[in-house]
Scaffold this active site. Structure first.
Site, PDB file in Angstrom:
ATOM      1  N   ASP A 292       9.488  -0.664  10.126  1.00  8.58           N
ATOM      2  CA  ASP A 292       9.248   0.247   8.918  1.00  8.58           C
ATOM      3  C   ASP A 292       9.980   0.371   7.932  1.00  8.58           C
ATOM      4  O   ASP A 292      10.778   1.143   7.844  1.00  8.58           O
ATOM      5  CB  ASP A 292       8.654   1.665   9.025  1.00  8.58           C
TER       6      ASP A 292
ATOM      7  N   GLY B 136       6.399  -8.693   6.614  1.00  8.84           N
ATOM      8  CA  GLY B 136       5.259  -8.059   6.813  1.00  8.84           C
ATOM      9  C   GLY B 136       4.305  -9.787   7.405  1.00  8.84           C
ATOM     10  O   GLY B 136       3.301  -9.926   6.412  1.00  8.84           O
TER      11      GLY B 136
ATOM     12  N   GLY C   8      -1.729 -15.034  -7.622  1.00  3.99           N
ATOM     13  CA  GLY C   8      -3.769 -15.110  -8.302  1.00  3.99           C
ATOM     14  C   GLY C   8      -4.062 -13.935  -6.512  1.00  3.99           C
ATOM     15  O   GLY C   8      -3.210 -14.169  -5.786  1.00  3.99           O
TER      16      GLY C   8
ATOM     17  N   TYR D 214       0.072  -9.488 -12.404  1.00  8.25           N
ATOM     18  CA  TYR D 214       0.314  -8.312 -12.882  1.00  8.25           C
ATOM     19  C   TYR D 214       1.527  -7.433 -12.586  1.00  8.25           C
ATOM     20  O   TYR D 214       1.628  -5.794 -13.286  1.00  8.25           O
ATOM     21  CB  TYR D 214      -1.332  -6.731 -12.406  1.00  8.25           C
TER      22      TYR D 214
ATOM     23  N   ARG E 269      10.016   1.635   5.352  1.00  9.11           N
ATOM     24  CA  ARG E 269      10.495   2.720   4.082  1.00  9.11           C
ATOM     25  C   ARG E 269      11.118   3.515   4.337  1.00  9.11           C
ATOM     26  O   ARG E 269      12.194   4.212   3.630  1.00  9.11           O
ATOM     27  CB  ARG E 269       9.227   3.518   3.775  1.00  9.11           C
TER      28      ARG E 269
HETATM   29  C1  HXC Z   1      -6.628   7.023  -2.731  1.00 10.11           C
HETATM   30  C2  HXC Z   1      -4.892   7.171  -0.826  1.00 10.11           C
HETATM   31  C3  HXC Z   1      -6.024   5.237  -0.429  1.00 10.11           C
HETATM   32  C4  HXC Z   1      -7.526   5.490  -1.411  1.00 10.11           C
HETATM   33  C5  HXC Z   1      -4.745   5.742   1.135  1.00 10.11           C
HETATM   34  N1  HXC Z   1      -4.389   6.800   0.022  1.00 10.11           N
HETATM   35  N2  HXC Z   1      -5.488   5.257   0.356  1.00 10.11           N
HETATM   36  N3  HXC Z   1      -5.661   7.475  -2.244  1.00 10.11           N
HETATM   37  N4  HXC Z   1      -7.510   5.487  -2.227  1.00 10.11           N
HETATM   38  N5  HXC Z   1      -7.798   4.187  -1.227  1.00 10.11           N
HETATM   39  C6  HXC Z   1      -3.715   8.256   0.414  1.00 10.11           C
HETATM   40  C7  HXC Z   1      -3.825   8.603   1.316  1.00 10.11           C
HETATM   41  O1  HXC Z   1      -5.220  10.071   0.838  1.00 10.11           O
HETATM   42  C8  HXC Z   1      -2.161   9.609   1.160  1.00 10.11           C
HETATM   43  O2  HXC Z   1      -1.716  11.202   0.230  1.00 10.11           O
HETATM   44  C9  HXC Z   1      -1.502   8.868   1.086  1.00 10.11           C
HETATM   45  O3  HXC Z   1      -1.611   7.869   0.180  1.00 10.11           O
HETATM   46  C10 HXC Z   1      -0.956   8.417   1.672  1.00 10.11           C
HETATM   47  O4  HXC Z   1      -2.311   7.725   2.962  1.00 10.11           O
HETATM   48  P1  HXC Z   1      -1.930   6.932   4.465  1.00 10.11           P
HETATM   49  O5  HXC Z   1      -2.677   6.424   5.134  1.00 10.11           O
HETATM   50  O6  HXC Z   1      -1.312   7.908   5.552  1.00 10.11           O
HETATM   51  O7  HXC Z   1      -0.177   5.936   4.135  1.00 10.11           O
HETATM   52  P2  HXC Z   1       0.278   4.931   5.402  1.00 10.11           P
HETATM   53  O8  HXC Z   1      -0.657   5.492   6.730  1.00 10.11           O
HETATM   54  O9  HXC Z   1       1.319   4.909   5.434  1.00 10.11           O
HETATM   55  O10 HXC Z   1      -0.220   3.605   4.526  1.00 10.11           O
HETATM   56  C11 HXC Z   1      -0.108   2.702   3.463  1.00 10.11           C
HETATM   57  C12 HXC Z   1      -1.235   2.446   2.268  1.00 10.11           C
HETATM   58  C13 HXC Z   1      -2.241   1.520   3.696  1.00 10.11           C
HETATM   59  C14 HXC Z   1      -0.719   1.877   1.419  1.00 10.11           C
HETATM   60  C15 HXC Z   1      -1.721   3.177   1.934  1.00 10.11           C
HETATM   61  O11 HXC Z   1      -2.722   1.112   2.670  1.00 10.11           O
HETATM   62  C16 HXC Z   1      -1.225   0.629   4.180  1.00 10.11           C
HETATM   63  O12 HXC Z   1      -0.808   0.832   4.606  1.00 10.11           O
HETATM   64  N6  HXC Z   1      -1.144  -0.558   3.524  1.00 10.11           N
HETATM   65  C17 HXC Z   1      -0.682  -1.764   4.167  1.00 10.11           C
HETATM   66  C18 HXC Z   1      -1.308  -3.067   3.768  1.00 10.11           C
HETATM   67  C19 HXC Z   1      -1.985  -2.905   2.480  1.00 10.11           C
HETATM   68  O13 HXC Z   1      -1.879  -2.662   1.370  1.00 10.11           O
HETATM   69  N7  HXC Z   1      -2.586  -4.600   2.468  1.00 10.11           N
HETATM   70  C20 HXC Z   1      -2.478  -5.194   0.784  1.00 10.11           C
HETATM   71  C21 HXC Z   1      -1.182  -5.648  -0.293  1.00 10.11           C
HETATM   72  S1  HXC Z   1      -1.920  -7.007  -1.061  1.00 10.11           S
HETATM   73  P3  HXC Z   1      -2.772  12.613   0.754  1.00 10.11           P
HETATM   74  O14 HXC Z   1      -2.192  13.009  -0.654  1.00 10.11           O
HETATM   75  O15 HXC Z   1      -4.102  12.155   0.499  1.00 10.11           O
HETATM   76  O16 HXC Z   1      -1.952  12.927   1.425  1.00 10.11           O
HETATM   77  C22 HXC Z   1      -1.941  -6.743  -2.395  1.00 10.11           C
HETATM   78  C23 HXC Z   1      -2.267  -7.449  -3.424  1.00 10.11           C
HETATM   79  C24 HXC Z   1      -1.930  -7.321  -4.710  1.00 10.11           C
HETATM   80  O17 HXC Z   1      -0.297  -5.885  -3.264  1.00 10.11           O
HETATM   81  C25 HXC Z   1      -2.755  -7.970  -5.416  1.00 10.11           C
HETATM   82  C26 HXC Z   1      -4.301  -9.077  -5.989  1.00 10.11           C
HETATM   83  C27 HXC Z   1      -4.790 -10.313  -6.352  1.00 10.11           C
HETATM   84  P1  NAP Z   2      -1.450  -8.035   4.185  1.00  8.93           P
HETATM   85  O1  NAP Z   2      -1.808  -9.069   5.124  1.00  8.93           O
HETATM   86  O2  NAP Z   2      -1.665  -6.614   4.239  1.00  8.93           O
HETATM   87  O3  NAP Z   2       0.012  -8.224   4.391  1.00  8.93           O
HETATM   88  C1  NAP Z   2       0.662  -6.920   4.479  1.00  8.93           C
HETATM   89  C2  NAP Z   2       1.673  -7.141   5.511  1.00  8.93           C
HETATM   90  O4  NAP Z   2       2.904  -5.751   5.492  1.00  8.93           O
HETATM   91  C3  NAP Z   2       1.380  -6.701   7.040  1.00  8.93           C
HETATM   92  O5  NAP Z   2       1.704  -7.629   7.764  1.00  8.93           O
HETATM   93  C4  NAP Z   2       1.716  -5.364   6.859  1.00  8.93           C
HETATM   94  O6  NAP Z   2       1.743  -4.845   8.280  1.00  8.93           O
HETATM   95  C5  NAP Z   2       3.683  -4.973   5.770  1.00  8.93           C
HETATM   96  N1  NAP Z   2       3.741  -4.045   5.678  1.00  8.93           N
HETATM   97  C6  NAP Z   2       3.059  -3.010   5.124  1.00  8.93           C
HETATM   98  N2  NAP Z   2       3.811  -2.117   4.834  1.00  8.93           N
HETATM   99  C7  NAP Z   2       4.480  -2.302   5.556  1.00  8.93           C
HETATM  100  C8  NAP Z   2       5.700  -1.309   6.467  1.00  8.93           C
HETATM  101  N3  NAP Z   2       6.314   0.058   5.509  1.00  8.93           N
HETATM  102  N4  NAP Z   2       7.107  -1.754   6.776  1.00  8.93           N
HETATM  103  C9  NAP Z   2       6.730  -3.471   7.476  1.00  8.93           C
HETATM  104  N5  NAP Z   2       6.336  -4.173   7.078  1.00  8.93           N
HETATM  105  C10 NAP Z   2       4.377  -3.246   6.424  1.00  8.93           C
HETATM  106  O7  NAP Z   2      -1.565  -8.864   3.118  1.00  8.93           O
HETATM  107  P2  NAP Z   2      -1.635  -9.903   2.069  1.00  8.93           P
HETATM  108  O8  NAP Z   2      -2.649 -10.564   1.432  1.00  8.93           O
HETATM  109  O9  NAP Z   2      -1.130 -10.758   3.195  1.00  8.93           O
HETATM  110  O10 NAP Z   2      -0.447  -9.824   1.327  1.00  8.93           O
HETATM  111  C11 NAP Z   2       1.054  -9.982   1.206  1.00  8.93           C
HETATM  112  C12 NAP Z   2       1.773  -9.952  -0.280  1.00  8.93           C
HETATM  113  O11 NAP Z   2       0.854 -11.261  -1.179  1.00  8.93           O
HETATM  114  C13 NAP Z   2       2.305  -8.827  -0.327  1.00  8.93           C
HETATM  115  O12 NAP Z   2       3.676  -8.820  -1.200  1.00  8.93           O
HETATM  116  C14 NAP Z   2       0.843  -9.189  -1.355  1.00  8.93           C
HETATM  117  O13 NAP Z   2       1.180  -7.626  -2.598  1.00  8.93           O
HETATM  118  C15 NAP Z   2       1.052 -10.175  -2.447  1.00  8.93           C
HETATM  119  N6  NAP Z   2      -0.504 -10.350  -2.885  1.00  8.93           N
HETATM  120  C16 NAP Z   2      -1.325 -10.473  -2.472  1.00  8.93           C
HETATM  121  C17 NAP Z   2      -2.425 -11.383  -2.981  1.00  8.93           C
HETATM  122  C18 NAP Z   2      -3.235 -11.667  -2.712  1.00  8.93           C
HETATM  123  O14 NAP Z   2      -4.471 -11.775  -3.308  1.00  8.93           O
HETATM  124  N7  NAP Z   2      -3.946 -11.779  -0.990  1.00  8.93           N
HETATM  125  C19 NAP Z   2      -1.738 -11.304  -4.598  1.00  8.93           C
HETATM  126  C20 NAP Z   2      -0.702 -10.917  -4.509  1.00  8.93           C
HETATM  127  C21 NAP Z   2      -0.231 -10.466  -4.355  1.00  8.93           C
HETATM  128  P3  NAP Z   2       1.960  -3.386   8.652  1.00  8.93           P
HETATM  129  O15 NAP Z   2       0.907  -2.570   8.414  1.00  8.93           O
HETATM  130  O16 NAP Z   2       1.995  -3.903  10.736  1.00  8.93           O
HETATM  131  O17 NAP Z   2       2.977  -2.896   8.601  1.00  8.93           O
END
Ligand code: HXC
Ligand code: NAP
Length: 280
Positions: free
Chosen positions: A68, A16, A191, A149, A70
């Site tokens: 990916d 990522g 955080g 968390y 996964r």
């Molecule tokens: C409810 C949801 C949803 C939402 C997706 N789904 N978003 N359900 N609320 N907001 C459901 C969809 O309806 C679908 O189910 C299933 O999840 C898969 O959705 P897709 O869009 O097909 O999934 P996909 O394209 O694989 O995307 C994965 C993802 C997406 C996790 C849903 O958000 C993603 O690509 N995220 C990557 C980046 C990311 O999340 N960055 C943030 C990390 S921050 P159904 O049943 O409808 O088919 C982090 C911070 C933590 O972790 C701490 C902060 C302080």
């Molecule tokens: P982000 O920019 O959305 O980073 C997530 C990255 O993961 C993206 O580059 C995304 O790229 C990649 N990714 C997601 N699904 C993937 C998959 N299936 N295979 C390969 N790559 C994948 O969010 P971020 O805030 O920088 O988060 C980075 C890390 O910090 C995460 O582990 C998050 O839980 C952690 N974290 C963040 C915060 C915060 O405050 N930002 C706090 C606590 C922990 P693609 O979508 O192109 O795949």
């Protein structure tokens, strides 16, 4: 803070690493001399980050691997591709998926979407690197990005809380199993560090962003360089005796939420003074 060549000669994979915190960590590793591989699902995002980081470095330091995590076969193909250029020294498990939702409304696919990335994907990458390090008798170090968390649980991010707890357990398990083989594993629990990826999925209303960012004793969000420098320390040889640790970097946020009487910060000085017993 660090010797400019602290990571010279080191090769790192940041999953990522095309966006957000992973990109910031990759950039800092490069500043300190490392070569970095980044992976993610979006080729164009990786290519843009590579161009920017190579430009900053003034030479080619970044290689990109659309993958990916996964998909275990894709992870193996990526690691074969990386190792074909040379073995890794450092793995940063940063890739993650997350969103807020009421848990009782989560579909099975929604649960899987997060758990498959964070728990399964992180395990595939870590085990693939470990297998290669152990097979070659090489040292290695792994840093996993958890969350605060993972320990406490959190409402509205159930799959993420479950998966982050799993990768903390992975860190602690393998720290013991692989320590004798020269492989250290640590984690960080950040955080709030503003990124586009997290904020667009986790902050549902603009007026809640400030609350999210400032509900900690320091009253501000984390700065990317603060996390990146902690990451550098934990993957460098300078932290060689730290193994199996989870380092919290949250300005004291979770402690503020936990302490029984912390809410008394609402009292005024006058109220505190009025409670003092009068001098006899
Ligand atoms: C409810 C949801 C949803 C939402 C997706 N789904 N978003 N359900 N609320 N907001 C459901 C969809 O309806 C679908 O189910 C299933 O999840 C898969 O959705 P897709 O869009 O097909 O999934 P996909 O394209 O694989 O995307 C994965 C993802 C997406 C996790 C849903 O958000 C993603 O690509 N995220 C990557 C980046 C990311 O999340 N960055 C943030 C990390 S921050 P159904 O049943 O409808 O088919 C982090 C911070 C933590 O972790 C701490 C902060 C302080
Ligand atoms: P982000 O920019 O959305 O980073 C997530 C990255 O993961 C993206 O580059 C995304 O790229 C990649 N990714 C997601 N699904 C993937 C998959 N299936 N295979 C390969 N790559 C994948 O969010 P971020 O805030 O920088 O988060 C980075 C890390 O910090 C995460 O582990 C998050 O839980 C952690 N974290 C963040 C915060 C915060 O405050 N930002 C706090 C606590 C922990 P693609 O979508 O192109 O795949």
């Amino acid at each position: 803070m660090f010797e400019k060549t602290l990571l010279a000669g080191k090769r790192a994979l940041v999953t990522g690493g095309g966006t957000g915190l992973g990109r910031s960590i990759a950039a800092r590793f490069i500043e300190l001399g490392a070569k970095v591989a980044i992976c993610g699902r979006r080729q164009e995002v990786l290519a843009e980050t590579k161009a920017a980081l190579d430009k900053e470095a003034g030479e080619e330091r970044v290689s990109i691997f659309p993958c990916d995590i996964r998909d275990a076969a894709s992870v193996e193909a990526m690691l074969d591709g990386i190792w074909a250029e040379g073995p890794l020294d450092i793995l940063v498990n940063n890739a993650a998926g997350n969103f807020i939702a009421q848990s009782e409304k989560l579909s099975p696919r929604a649960v899987d979407a997060v758990l498959n990335i964070v728990a399964h994907g992180t395990a595939y990458v870590t085990l693939g690197c470990g297998r290669r390090w152990i097979g070659a008798g090489r040292k290695g170090t792994v840093l996993t990005i958890a969350t605060t968390y993972a320990e406490t649980g959190s409402a509205y991010v159930l799959p993420s809380a479950m998966a982050k707890a799993a990768i903390v357990a992975m860190t602690r398990s393998l720290a013991v199993e692989w320590g004798p083989k020269g492989i250290r594993l640590n984690a960080v629990a950040p955080g709030p560090f503003p990124t586009a990826g997290a904020w667009e999925r986790l902050v549902p209303r603009a007026d809640l962003a400030q609350k999210f960012e400032t509900k900690n004793p320091l009253g501000r969000p984390g700065r990317h360089e603060e996390l990146s420098d902690l990451a550098v320390y934990l993957v460098s040889d300078k932290s060689g005796y730290i193994n199996g640790e989870v380092v919290t970097i949250d300005g004291g946020e979770w402690l503020q939420g936990a302490g029984q009487f912390n809410f008394l910060s609402e009292l005024t000085d006058a109220e505190w003074d009025s409670m003092k017993p009068a001098k006899r």
